[in-house]
Design an enzyme around this catalytic site. Structure first.
Site, PDB file in Angstrom:
ATOM      1  CG  ASP A 389      -1.965   1.093   1.304  1.00  0.00           C
ATOM      2  OD1 ASP A 389      -2.396   1.180   0.322  1.00  0.00           O
ATOM      3  OD2 ASP A 389      -2.283   0.939   2.557  1.00  0.00           O
ATOM      4  CG  ASP A 669      -1.497  -0.247   7.773  1.00  0.00           C
ATOM      5  OD1 ASP A 669      -2.807  -0.333   6.145  1.00  0.00           O
ATOM      6  OD2 ASP A 669      -1.872   1.014   7.625  1.00  0.00           O
ATOM      7  CG  ASP A 673      -4.666  -4.197   2.842  1.00  0.00           C
ATOM      8  OD1 ASP A 673      -4.161  -3.177   1.979  1.00  0.00           O
ATOM      9  OD2 ASP A 673      -4.650  -3.393   3.859  1.00  0.00           O
ATOM     10  CG  ASN A 762      23.474 -41.059   8.315  1.00  0.00           C
ATOM     11  OD1 ASN A 762      23.669 -40.673   7.159  1.00  0.00           O
ATOM     12  ND2 ASN A 762      22.357 -40.666   8.341  1.00  0.00           N
TER      13      ASN A 762
END
Length: 927
Positions: A389, A669, A673, A762
């Site tokens: 924004d 915010d 949104d 391993n």
């Protein structure tokens, strides 16, 4: 019984969206289309209420100007439910725990633990409990526990915050029909359709309301529309209200106020026309509940996981059959195949990923970034498009007076002085622009102004005139001045209509038609630059118009005539000082920024230019509605600025960019949104955001700052780099070992390494990799967005794995021909020689493969990695000589072995560096 009649006007149906047949489009797209259609339907219904006269609206809702009775409200509450917007709640702890276990490698390890446990049960009478089961089980528990605890704690904290807040609203209710109404405060959840609500400055709007009466009402709609300035709603009176049908957008309707907005000034009374999920906001909230969309991290991990599992499903049966057929011991072949399966599984990956993410979350918290979902850190590093924004991110989210101009557009301090007098002496509620004018003056000048002038009267602002005036007298030492000064400030057209002269070169001239057009062009030019423009005019009046020495103290609207226009004020939300630099840093790191805002294109384009973004040709919300998904994808590919977009359109833009192969971040915010935050690969919000935006976000910034976000991007890439480093190194090393096992099993009459030795080797290698999250990445690696690439990992395995096998095979030949370990009698010597060489090359090669540069010279690992790999190599050299050697099937190696070992390691490093350089030239990448 409460009846609800159908509105008398027939709504205009929205243009239907063409949808693909069910099953022909992804479920996510179908759900988004359904929610968009629902939002349009609710918007249309609200537009109907806006167009109807207020009395008709009350009748249709079964209400009255006095409100509902308490009994009517209770019945509607039972019928319609609570006035609550749908939102996700954290799942029960056991559901969260189950989700933490839903990882392919965790499941593979769990199966292997079960197999090993079942194998041990068969010999439990004679054999002690197998320690390998405990080790693998601990790996599973630690990895699952860390992930579960991080996300459970975040959800609990969010619930605690919600429990602290209880919001009420004032409604008009009656004890019964014919009773006098009383205003009562009730929780917002108890508001029902038909309630008459009282609003005052500072109130949150509890539901979608049709205004019945309003006076000087200003509403902040930033959360819904993205516009930074409050919006004026129409002055309304019930007796004369006939509705308005100038717009189909409920946000822009002058007689509607919507859930999620707030009153900044004025007062109003409205009737509730929609609550909860039926509100305009509630129609969007449906996109915010349920399973979150799959992000690029989820997709990447899934592809890589199944790549490695496919390798395992091919290699393990081959090893099992080859050993069973050549050795004849099928039980031993099965045990060895299980050990190979463990060897092929990067069993530390969940732990390394979780540790990496947890370290990233801690590091980001020091930079004022809170991580709600751990996976978002890697998505942040993979992000190559950031949609943001404008307000508060690129701008300071405050209104400032940028320019004070004469009628020809030249700076003029006299205009500022008169505007200050108007703002300073008014007694009503000052708006943001009044405060901006006052902030522009120095404190010393304020003292002088207070000494020079005294307020006589004021003509307050109203939304019909769109201007306000103050009348002042000049103070002098001999007493009151003989003249009063009227100063008017307001909307350009409304002020200009009251002027007959304009200030010019220290004097005033008649306002002709040509001069009026010129003055209007000056104001419009600044309006096109994204500024809010007000006009300032003055008039000098005699203090005693009757000549009776009776000083005039009262003025009215009729006195706002014959004014002289002196100039204009131009306001804007200024760009942040560091925004341009932060945007350049994001661009240098491969992140393209696209501005997605509810503001108009002119305002947004100007801000873009000020911070170094080329706005190009803006795409508006109206244009987006006319595009299908493919057309929007094409526009989104090249567009930088999207203006006047609503929540549904924001989410469509995000999905279009994702469909084009981008990893998309969204910074917002507002309520408008929330859907886009949820759909994005990484949703980013701020701690001052509305609750619904914070709930939808993955990451919360404690400061709305792109610089902080840029640092988060680099941390995300470091986290991803260390994870992919472990995965590529481990996968290629394990594949090389299994490839060597296949070669050895075909030609050697005994096991080249016992199952226990393979598991211990391993495990030691995996322990050396525990320090990987503390390693660094080369600077050039951090400059580019990084995503999971299953094909790249497969290619890395197939090239680098057999490279290590070359030296395994030379070690086989060394132990067979030089040291005589060529029979089952000497298999312990053979296995010990390969165990040490395999572990040392596997561990040492970490430093060769962790960077595309020359190791130790151009790029050095961090001290934790250096110490851990050195420790494991030391343990590997010690084991054949240790008291544990017998239990592991190892034996002491002759001293003559070690010069050969040094030569093997040195040659291996040289060959690996050569292969690395060829690989980078051939494929243009490394990690």
């Amino acid at each position: 019984m409460i009846t609800k009649t159908t509105p008398t006007t027939t709504p205009t149906p929205p243009t239907p969206e063409t949808l693909a047949p069910p099953g022909r489009r992804p479920r996510r797209e179908r759900r988004a289309a359904e929610l968009a259609a629902r939002t349009r339907r609710i918007a249309g219904r609200l537009a109907e209420f806006s167009a109807l006269p207020a009395e008709t609206v009350l009748h249709d809702l079964g209400s009255t100007p006095a409100g509902l009775t308490h009994r009517e409200a209770e019945l509607r509450r039972e019928r319609d439910g609570a006035n609550a917007i749908a939102q996700d709640r954290p799942a029960r702890w056991y559901v969260q725990l189950a989700k933490a276990c839903r990882n392919p490698f965790i499941l593979v390890l769990a199966v292997l633990v079960a197999v090993m446990y079942g194998q041990w049960l068969q010999v439990s009478d004679t054999e002690p409990f197998d320690l390998k089961i405990v080790i693998l089980g601990a790996m599973v528990l630690i990895s699952v526990g860390l992930r579960f605890w991080q996300e459970y704690r975040s959800g609990a904290a969010a619930d605690a915050l919600r429990a602290l807040v209880t919001t009420t609203t004032a409604v008009q209710r009656r004890a019964g029909r014919g009773r006098i109404p009383a205003t009562v405060e009730i929780p917002m959840a108890d508001v029902v359709a038909g309630d008459v609500v009282k609003l005052a400055a500072g109130d949150l709007v509890p539901a979608d309301l049709r205004l019945l009466a309003a006076k000087d009402l200003m509403v902040s709609q930033a959360a819904l529309s993205g516009e930074s300035l409050p919006v004026a709603k129409a002055d309304t009176r019930l007796a004369t209200d006939r509705g308005e049908d100038t717009t189909r957008d409920p946000v822009e309707a002058g007689n509607l106020v919507l859930t999620g907005t707030s009153v900044t000034s004025g007062s109003a009374t409205g009737v509730v026309v929609a609550t909860g999920a039926d509100t305009y906001l509630g129609s969007m909230a449906g996109a915010l509940v349920g399973e979150r969309p799959e992000t690029s991290f989820d997709t990447g991990v899934k592809k890589v996981s199944f790549l490695l599992i496919r390798f395992m499903m091919v290699m393990v049966p081959v090893v099992f059959l080859l050993n069973g057929l050549t050795k004849g011991d099928w039980a031993e072949a099965f045990t060895f195949a299980v050990a190979v399966a463990v060897g092929l599984t990067p069993e530390m990956l969940p732990m390394v990923v979780t540790t990496n993410l947890a370290r990233g979350a801690v590091a980001l918290s020091r930079r004022k970034v809170v991580v709600k979902h751990l996976n978002a850190i890697q998505n942040l590093g993979a992000m190559d498009v950031l949609c943001t924004d404008k307000t508060g991110t690129l701008t300071e989210d405050r209104i400032v007076l940028d320019r004070y101009l004469d009628v020809h557009g030249r700076p003029d301090t006299e205009v500022l002085e008169h505007a200050y007098l108007n703002s300073h002496f008014q007694t009503g509620l000052r708006n943001l622009m009044d405060q901006a004018v006052i902030d522009r003056m120095h404190e010393a000048e304020e003292v002088v102004v207070d000494a020079r002038f005294t307020l006589v009267d004021e003509i307050p602002f109203d939304f019909a005139r769109r201007r306000m005036s103050v009348v002042l007298r000049r103070n002098d030492l001999d007493g009151p001045a003989a003249e009063h000064l009227l100063i008017t400030k307001g909307a350009v057209e409304e002020v200009l209509d009251r002027c007959d002269r304009v200030a010019h070169a220290g004097d005033s001239v008649e306002l002709t038609g040509a001069l009026r057009d010129s003055v209007l062009r000056t104001a419009e030019d600044h309006g096109r630059q994204g500024m809010r423009v007000l006009a300032v005019a003055v008039r000098t009046l005699p203090a005693d118009p009757d000549g009776t020495e009776a000083v005039r103290t009262s003025y009215g609207v009729a006195d706002e005539a014959g004014l002289t226009l002196i100039g204009f004020l131009a306001f804007l939300d200024p760009p942040k000082r560091d925004a341009a630099e932060a945007l350049r840093a994001l661009a240098d790191n491969g992140v393209a920024v696209k501005v997605v805002t509810g503001d108009g294109e002119l305002v947004a384009a100007r801000v873009c230019e000020q911070v170094g973004i080329d706005p190009g040709t803006p795409v508006t919300g109206a244009e987006i509605d006319a595009l299908d998904d493919l057309e929007l994808l094409d526009r989104a590919r090249t567009a930088t600025l999207f203006a006047k977009v609503n929540p549904v359109q924001k989410a469509r833009i995000v999905r279009a960019l994702q469909a084009d192969g981008h990893t998309v971040g969204f910074l917002g915010d507002g309520i408008n949104d929330a859907a886009a935050l949820r759909d994005a690969d990484v949703g980013i919000s701020v701690d001052t955001a509305v609750d619904i935006a914070k709930e939808s976000a993955d990451i919360i910034l404690l400061e709305k700052d792109l610089t902080v976000l840029g640092q988060g991007v680099l941390r995300g890439r470091l986290t991803f780099g260390n994870t992919i480093k472990y995965l590529k190194l481990t996968a290629s090393s394990n594949f090389g070992n299994v490839f060597s096992v296949l070669v050895a099993s075909a030609f050697i009459p005994f096991q080249p390494m016992l199952a226990l030795q393979l598991l211990v080797q391993n495990l030691l290698y995996d322990i050396s990799q525990l320090a990987t999250p503390w390693d660094r990445m080369d600077a050039d690696y951090l400059r580019t967005p990084r995503t999971w690439d299953a094909r790249g990992i497969r290619r890395f395995m197939l090239v680098l794995g057999p490279t290590s096998s070359v030296f395994d095979i030379t070690t086989f030949a060394l132990m067979w021909y030089v040291f005589g370990a060529d029979s089952e009698v000497h298999q312990a010597l053979f296995q010990s020689g390969w165990f040490v060489e395999g572990l040392l090359t596997q561990t040492l090669v970490v430093h060769m493969l962790r960077t595309r540069r020359i190791p130790f010279v151009q790029s050095r690992a961090t001290w934790p990695v250096l110490l851990m790999t050195a420790l494991v190599m030391g343990v590997g050299l010690w084991l054949p000589f240790s008291p544990l050697a017998g239990a592991l099937g190892l034996q002491a190696l002759p001293l003559a072995y070690f010069p050969w070992l040094v030569a093997t390691l040195a040659t291996y490093c040289l060959l690996t560096q050569g292969v690395k350089r060829w690989y980078i030239r051939r494929f243009g990448e490394w990690l």
